[in-house]
Design a protein around this motif. Structure first.
Motif, PDB file in Angstrom:
ATOM      1  N   LEU A 141       0.830  -1.199   0.000  1.00  8.18           N
ATOM      2  CA  LEU A 141       0.000   0.000   0.000  1.00  8.18           C
ATOM      3  C   LEU A 141       0.865   1.251   0.000  1.00  8.18           C
ATOM      4  O   LEU A 141       0.594   2.213  -0.720  1.00  8.18           O
ATOM      5  CB  LEU A 141      -0.922   0.002   1.227  1.00  8.18           C
ATOM      6  CG  LEU A 141      -1.798   1.234   1.402  1.00  8.18           C
ATOM      7  CD1 LEU A 141      -2.780   1.350   0.243  1.00  8.18           C
ATOM      8  CD2 LEU A 141      -2.549   1.169   2.711  1.00  8.18           C
ATOM      9  N   CYS A 142       1.934   1.219   0.772  1.00 10.03           N
ATOM     10  CA  CYS A 142       2.836   2.359   0.849  1.00 10.03           C
ATOM     11  C   CYS A 142       3.529   2.601  -0.502  1.00 10.03           C
ATOM     12  O   CYS A 142       3.668   3.740  -0.936  1.00 10.03           O
ATOM     13  CB  CYS A 142       3.855   2.136   1.954  1.00 10.03           C
ATOM     14  SG  CYS A 142       4.648   3.643   2.498  1.00 10.03           S
ATOM     15  N   ILE A 143       3.927   1.532  -1.157  1.00 17.13           N
ATOM     16  CA  ILE A 143       4.558   1.663  -2.481  1.00 17.13           C
ATOM     17  C   ILE A 143       3.549   2.226  -3.480  1.00 17.13           C
ATOM     18  O   ILE A 143       3.874   3.106  -4.292  1.00 17.13           O
ATOM     19  CB  ILE A 143       5.118   0.305  -2.948  1.00 17.13           C
ATOM     20  CG1 ILE A 143       6.337  -0.066  -2.090  1.00 17.13           C
ATOM     21  CG2 ILE A 143       5.488   0.336  -4.423  1.00 17.13           C
ATOM     22  CD1 ILE A 143       6.844  -1.471  -2.323  1.00 17.13           C
ATOM     23  N   ILE A 202       5.118  15.944   0.002  1.00 14.27           N
ATOM     24  CA  ILE A 202       4.906  15.532   1.394  1.00 14.27           C
ATOM     25  C   ILE A 202       4.527  14.054   1.447  1.00 14.27           C
ATOM     26  O   ILE A 202       5.026  13.305   2.294  1.00 14.27           O
ATOM     27  CB  ILE A 202       3.832  16.419   2.070  1.00 14.27           C
ATOM     28  CG1 ILE A 202       4.382  17.831   2.264  1.00 14.27           C
ATOM     29  CG2 ILE A 202       3.378  15.822   3.398  1.00 14.27           C
ATOM     30  CD1 ILE A 202       3.344  18.842   2.722  1.00 14.27           C
ATOM     31  N   GLY A 203       3.655  13.622   0.549  1.00 13.82           N
ATOM     32  CA  GLY A 203       3.269  12.210   0.500  1.00 13.82           C
ATOM     33  C   GLY A 203       4.448  11.307   0.200  1.00 13.82           C
ATOM     34  O   GLY A 203       4.599  10.231   0.800  1.00 13.82           O
ATOM     35  N   ILE A 204       5.297  11.723  -0.731  1.00 11.91           N
ATOM     36  CA  ILE A 204       6.485  10.934  -1.074  1.00 11.91           C
ATOM     37  C   ILE A 204       7.407  10.820   0.141  1.00 11.91           C
ATOM     38  O   ILE A 204       7.927   9.747   0.440  1.00 11.91           O
ATOM     39  CB  ILE A 204       7.223  11.571  -2.283  1.00 11.91           C
ATOM     40  CG1 ILE A 204       6.408  11.356  -3.557  1.00 11.91           C
ATOM     41  CG2 ILE A 204       8.619  10.990  -2.440  1.00 11.91           C
ATOM     42  CD1 ILE A 204       6.911  12.133  -4.747  1.00 11.91           C
ATOM     43  N   ILE A 205       7.597  11.914   0.852  1.00 14.68           N
ATOM     44  CA  ILE A 205       8.471  11.894   2.030  1.00 14.68           C
ATOM     45  C   ILE A 205       7.913  10.952   3.091  1.00 14.68           C
ATOM     46  O   ILE A 205       8.649  10.146   3.669  1.00 14.68           O
ATOM     47  CB  ILE A 205       8.651  13.323   2.593  1.00 14.68           C
ATOM     48  CG1 ILE A 205       9.486  14.164   1.620  1.00 14.68           C
ATOM     49  CG2 ILE A 205       9.302  13.296   3.967  1.00 14.68           C
ATOM     50  CD1 ILE A 205       9.519  15.646   1.940  1.00 14.68           C
ATOM     51  N   ILE A 206       6.604  11.019   3.340  1.00 12.90           N
ATOM     52  CA  ILE A 206       5.993  10.137   4.343  1.00 12.90           C
ATOM     53  C   ILE A 206       6.134   8.681   3.928  1.00 12.90           C
ATOM     54  O   ILE A 206       6.480   7.819   4.747  1.00 12.90           O
ATOM     55  CB  ILE A 206       4.514  10.519   4.564  1.00 12.90           C
ATOM     56  CG1 ILE A 206       4.423  11.882   5.263  1.00 12.90           C
ATOM     57  CG2 ILE A 206       3.776   9.451   5.367  1.00 12.90           C
ATOM     58  CD1 ILE A 206       3.030  12.449   5.342  1.00 12.90           C
TER      59      ILE A 206
END
Length: 158
Positions: free
Chosen positions: A14-16, A96-100
């Motif tokens: 899910l994170c990927i 921001i989403g990529i960093i998280i």
């Protein structure tokens, strides 16, 4: 234990997926922002030229009017500015989403506290039983013969 690995893999996948989604959002917003930059510049030049023309016409028609009413249509320019601002917000959200996602993907999974194995808990209970038995003997609540018999029974459980 297997369900824990399945949950970890599901979270990782899910994170990927979210990482890729945020990356695509950032790329799309960046490309739209770059395209609107050219439109913005050309529209701004056109609006400024129209404003200058109207100002010249107003001054020519009434040479004594020092504050001519010039009505210039800037709606197209405003739409371009709004589109660019939305793209900037989209890029910020994407980054921001990529960093998280990177933080989550790079963090080590939590190690769960292992429960004591059967032999560890068995040893612990045997040890406590022997200590208890010894206390009974020291307090003269059981005889030496009872103490020795019970002690042998407990040791046989090992």
């Amino acid at each position: 234990m297997e369900t824990k690995n399945t949950e970890d893999n599901t979270k990782r996948n899910l994170c990927i997926f979210l990482f890729v989604l945020f990356f695509l959002l950032s790329i799309i917003c960046l490309s739209i922002w770059v395209k609107t930059k050219e439109s913005y510049i050309s529209e701004q030049v056109r609006v400024e030229a129209d404003e200058a023309k109207k100002t010249i016409k107003a001054l020519q028609s009434n040479i004594w009017d020092l504050n001519p009413d010039v009505d210039v249509d800037t709606s197209k320019l405003d739409k371009i500015v709004l589109k660019r601002n939305i793209c900037i917000i989209g890029m910020i959200i994407g980054v921001i989403g990529i960093i998280i996602c990177c933080i989550i993907l790079c963090s080590k999974p939590n190690k769960t506290k292992q429960l004591p194995t059967k032999s560890q808990s068995n040893n612990s209970s045997i040890q406590s039983s022997l200590q208890e038995l010894e206390q009974l003997y020291k307090n003269s609540l059981i005889t030496q013969e009872e103490y020795m018999n019970k002690r042998e029974e407990i040791i046989e459980r090992l």
